[in-house]
Design an enzyme around this catalytic site. Sequence first.
Site, PDB file in Angstrom:
ATOM      1  N   SER A 128       0.799  -1.224   0.000  1.00  0.00           N
ATOM      2  CA  SER A 128       0.000   0.000   0.000  1.00  0.00           C
ATOM      3  C   SER A 128       0.834   1.279   0.000  1.00  0.00           C
ATOM      4  CB  SER A 128      -0.946   0.013   1.207  1.00  0.00           C
ATOM      5  OG  SER A 128      -1.793  -1.101   1.198  1.00  0.00           O
ATOM      6  N   HIS A 185       0.521   4.623   4.483  1.00  0.00           N
ATOM      7  CA  HIS A 185      -0.086   5.209   3.283  1.00  0.00           C
ATOM      8  C   HIS A 185       0.315   6.680   3.147  1.00  0.00           C
ATOM      9  CE1 HIS A 185      -3.590   2.088   3.716  1.00  0.00           C
ATOM     10  NE2 HIS A 185      -2.419   1.529   3.476  1.00  0.00           N
TER      11      HIS A 185
END
Length: 214
Positions: A128, A185
């Site tokens: 991610s 993220h």
Amino acid sequence: MNPFNKIRHPFKYSYFYASFALIIANFVFYVLSLKINSLPYYCSLNVVSITRNYYLWQFVTYMFVHANWSHIISNMLGLLFFGVSLERAIGSKEFLLFYFSTGILSGLFSFLFYLITHQYNVYLMGASGAVYAVLLMFAVAYPRAKIYVWGVLPVPAPILVLIYAAIEIYSEFFASGSNIAHLTHLAGFGFAWLYSVIRFGESPWKVWKRNFRA
């Protein structure tokens, strides 16, 4: 002599489907992890494993470990939708440098955060961080591109990045009970931004403002 000259020296353009290779490698790794139960333990990023056992490879391998099918499919769809187009724009060599640089740095940032906050039982896994970095750089390479959310609502790529950033900030600081690494993220976004400034000499914000005015 400008010290950025060497840093910004471009690769000779080539395209050899690196994003597709990464997608295949992730799926192969995930299938192997279903067969070899110890693989996620040795390859996910964990503070104790790195500081005591010196499993330094985890800064790379954590990007190929996924918790379940939905986890890997969502990440690989992001890599397919945005990574392929970005790779075509900047070339495969640049794409690989960008992908692994932002992914490793996102893992390092998360590792330092877990170390400082004594979160020794966290096992960080997933692509991610690198995929979020790809999304931001896609919005820099294609600032006028529109992403159809739910296949219906057209959202300009830069606006989508800002929306995702806002969601991740809220989720990190105000939501609880989630196993999602929102900080990783955000680190992916942050390191992609720095990569754009340092490597390409372009501030994403200036690129977006320039295109919104045009």
